[in-house]
Write a protein that holds these residues in place. Structure first.
Motif, PDB file in Angstrom:
ATOM      1  N   ALA A   1       0.916  -1.115  -0.106  1.00  0.00           N
ATOM      2  CA  ALA A   1       0.075   0.056  -0.001  1.00  0.00           C
ATOM      3  C   ALA A   1       1.014   1.293   0.108  1.00  0.00           C
ATOM      4  O   ALA A   1       0.586   2.166  -0.605  1.00  0.00           O
ATOM      5  CB  ALA A   1      -0.966  -0.087   1.225  1.00  0.00           C
ATOM      6  N   LEU A   2       1.948   1.095   0.723  1.00  0.00           N
ATOM      7  CA  LEU A   2       2.876   2.310   0.825  1.00  0.00           C
ATOM      8  C   LEU A   2       3.436   2.525  -0.476  1.00  0.00           C
ATOM      9  O   LEU A   2       3.492   4.032  -0.951  1.00  0.00           O
ATOM     10  CB  LEU A   2       3.953   2.106   1.945  1.00  0.00           C
ATOM     11  N   LYS A   3       3.985   1.377  -1.167  1.00  0.00           N
ATOM     12  CA  LYS A   3       4.601   1.984  -2.489  1.00  0.00           C
ATOM     13  C   LYS A   3       3.612   2.277  -3.605  1.00  0.00           C
ATOM     14  O   LYS A   3       3.784   3.396  -4.243  1.00  0.00           O
ATOM     15  CB  LYS A   3       5.228   0.572  -3.201  1.00  0.00           C
ATOM     16  N   LEU A   4       2.383   1.796  -3.563  1.00  0.00           N
ATOM     17  CA  LEU A   4       1.340   2.118  -4.545  1.00  0.00           C
ATOM     18  C   LEU A   4       1.020   3.768  -4.146  1.00  0.00           C
ATOM     19  O   LEU A   4       0.573   4.448  -5.159  1.00  0.00           O
ATOM     20  CB  LEU A   4       0.052   1.301  -4.438  1.00  0.00           C
ATOM     21  N   ALA A   5       0.717   3.964  -3.020  1.00  0.00           N
ATOM     22  CA  ALA A   5       0.188   5.307  -2.610  1.00  0.00           C
ATOM     23  C   ALA A   5       1.038   6.321  -2.923  1.00  0.00           C
ATOM     24  O   ALA A   5       1.093   7.530  -3.194  1.00  0.00           O
ATOM     25  CB  ALA A   5      -0.228   5.334  -1.170  1.00  0.00           C
ATOM     26  N   PHE A   6       2.567   5.957  -2.813  1.00  0.00           N
ATOM     27  CA  PHE A   6       3.801   6.925  -2.853  1.00  0.00           C
ATOM     28  C   PHE A   6       3.678   7.390  -4.507  1.00  0.00           C
ATOM     29  O   PHE A   6       3.735   8.409  -4.694  1.00  0.00           O
ATOM     30  CB  PHE A   6       4.966   6.398  -2.548  1.00  0.00           C
ATOM     31  N   VAL A   7       3.569   6.133  -5.241  1.00  0.00           N
ATOM     32  CA  VAL A   7       3.545   6.538  -6.782  1.00  0.00           C
ATOM     33  C   VAL A   7       2.292   7.300  -7.138  1.00  0.00           C
ATOM     34  O   VAL A   7       2.407   8.357  -7.974  1.00  0.00           O
ATOM     35  CB  VAL A   7       3.348   5.133  -7.649  1.00  0.00           C
ATOM     36  N   ASN A   8       1.124   7.130  -6.657  1.00  0.00           N
ATOM     37  CA  ASN A   8      -0.141   7.886  -6.733  1.00  0.00           C
ATOM     38  C   ASN A   8       0.030   9.384  -6.096  1.00  0.00           C
ATOM     39  O   ASN A   8      -0.320  10.252  -7.070  1.00  0.00           O
ATOM     40  CB  ASN A   8      -1.316   7.143  -6.036  1.00  0.00           C
ATOM     41  N   ILE A   9       0.593   9.288  -4.955  1.00  0.00           N
ATOM     42  CA  ILE A   9       0.728  10.909  -4.686  1.00  0.00           C
ATOM     43  C   ILE A   9       1.920  11.583  -5.321  1.00  0.00           C
ATOM     44  O   ILE A   9       1.762  12.796  -5.828  1.00  0.00           O
ATOM     45  CB  ILE A   9       1.315  10.978  -3.132  1.00  0.00           C
ATOM     46  N   LEU A  10       3.008  11.293  -5.958  1.00  0.00           N
ATOM     47  CA  LEU A  10       3.877  11.586  -6.761  1.00  0.00           C
ATOM     48  C   LEU A  10       3.330  12.118  -8.059  1.00  0.00           C
ATOM     49  O   LEU A  10       3.535  13.219  -8.645  1.00  0.00           O
ATOM     50  CB  LEU A  10       5.036  10.611  -6.975  1.00  0.00           C
TER      51      LEU A  10
END
Length: 367
Positions: free
Chosen positions: A276-285
């Motif tokens: 979830a952290l990796k996916l959300a980070f890409v989304n926020i970026l």
């Protein structure tokens, strides 16, 4: 201490107190090292880590009731409302270019997030759809649960979106500006007098209660903040009051928000957390890159700094983005107005597009 029965539920006040103390420790450590929005980000980080890796207090995971936030969140709205002046309302007429752009930006980042979570991240379609709604966190989770999405993963992605935005956006401005922003710089929405009189306290409680119940009755988006904000703005614009919540109350509210968010990761496996952290980070970026591009294109049209437009389009909390705006000497009302519209648009378009993107998924039957 034996558990108490409150609202038909067994509660352990000592467990609550220990959880709050751990969150406060994280907040004060973050403050000492100069982290942005330290009471919020520090408590989220420490309690989130404890929750995911299975640390217990009194034989149970960290626990803190979300409903306690309801008593403090109106403070943020009251503080924002105190910043409304006739001069700012005149300026608002010139904000239409970015308000209009937000109507395109919200569905665009939602659809991009949806396709990213589903096709790149392998997240089930309904879960990916509601996890990528860029605002109205509670409403989005409720809609996803009703549609049969994976509530734990959906909630994790939504909370990661909020938490990463709260932590990374102030950090980015801290680095770019060469100094602290948000509450790490001692900023408050509108500085109140810590030495309140009894009448001042009654005014604050009265305005907060009126805004809370009025906003809920009228169906305001994020009514816990926007209801008190509206009442406070009317009261200050009309000259009925000049009272402002004291700075310490805003700090306490941030701490309670951080503690309640940190405990949301209880029971989540570290592997699911990292995914979830990796996916959300890409989304926020990706979202923030688009927000910066919008700000570069439109900041002159609305007479605002690029930082102001970027904050207005960032998918973080109304209160938290407003604190960053204050420390950068940006119009808090400009940022807030866009975030209220962001929430309304996020929920509205999520309901609209679901009939097309999720039409092959029948609503699960309740057993």
């Amino acid at each position: 201490m034996a558990p108490l029965r409150i609202a038909g539920e067994n509660v352990d006040p000592l467990a609550w107190a220990l959880t709050f103390a751990v969150g406060a420790l994280g907040g004060f450590v973050a403050k000492e090292i100069g982290a942005p929005l330290p009471m919020l980000t520090g408590s989220v980080f420490l309690l989130g880590a404890i929750s995911v890796f299975g640390f217990h207090t009194r034989g149970r995971p960290p626990i803190f009731p979300m409903w306690i936030r309801m008593f403090l969140m109106p403070i943020i709205g009251l503080s924002i409302g105190a910043a409304f002046t006739p001069e700012i309302l005149e300026q608002a007429l010139g904000w239409w270019p970015t308000l209009l752009a937000l109507c395109i930006f919200i569905p665009a980042v939602h659809l991009l997030g949806f396709y990213g979570y589903h096709y790149l991240g392998g997240i089930e379609r309904r879960t990916a759809y509601y996890a990528s709604v860029p605002g109205g966190l509670i409403e989005a989770i409720a809609m996803g649960e009703e549609a049969g999405a994976d509530v734990r993963m959906m909630g994790a992605l939504q909370f990661m979106r909020l938490i990463l935005c709260l932590m990374l956006v102030p950090l980015a401005f801290t680095i770019l500006n060469g100094g602290s922003v948000g509450s790490a710089a001692g900023a408050v929405l509108v500085r109140g007098d810590d030495a309140l009189t009894f009448i001042n306290v009654i005014e604050i409680i009265g305005l907060g209660a009126l805004g809370f119940f009025g906003g809920r009755k009228l169906g305001f988006p994020a009514f816990i903040v926007t209801g008190p904000l509206t009442v406070s703005a009317i009261a200050h614009l009309s000259g009925l009051t000049d009272v402002v919540p004291p700075g310490w109350s805003v700090q306490l509210t941030q701490l309670v928000i951080g503690v309640s968010l940190g405990t949301r990761f209880v029971g989540m496996l570290p592997s699911a957390f990292l995914k979830a952290l990796k996916l959300a980070f890409v989304n926020i970026l990706g979202t923030m890159i688009l927000a910066v591009l919008v700000s570069l294109a439109l900041h002159r049209a609305v007479g605002q700094k690029t930082e102001a437009v970027t904050l207005a389009f960032a998918p973080g909390g109304v209160a938290e983005m407003s604190l960053v705006a204050v420390s950068l000497e940006i119009s808090v009302v400009y940022v807030t107005a866009h975030h209220v519209l962001r929430i309304v648009l996020s929920i509205t378009q999520a309901k609209f597009f679901s009939r097309y993107l999720l039409r092959d998924y029948a609503k699960p039957e309740k057993s």
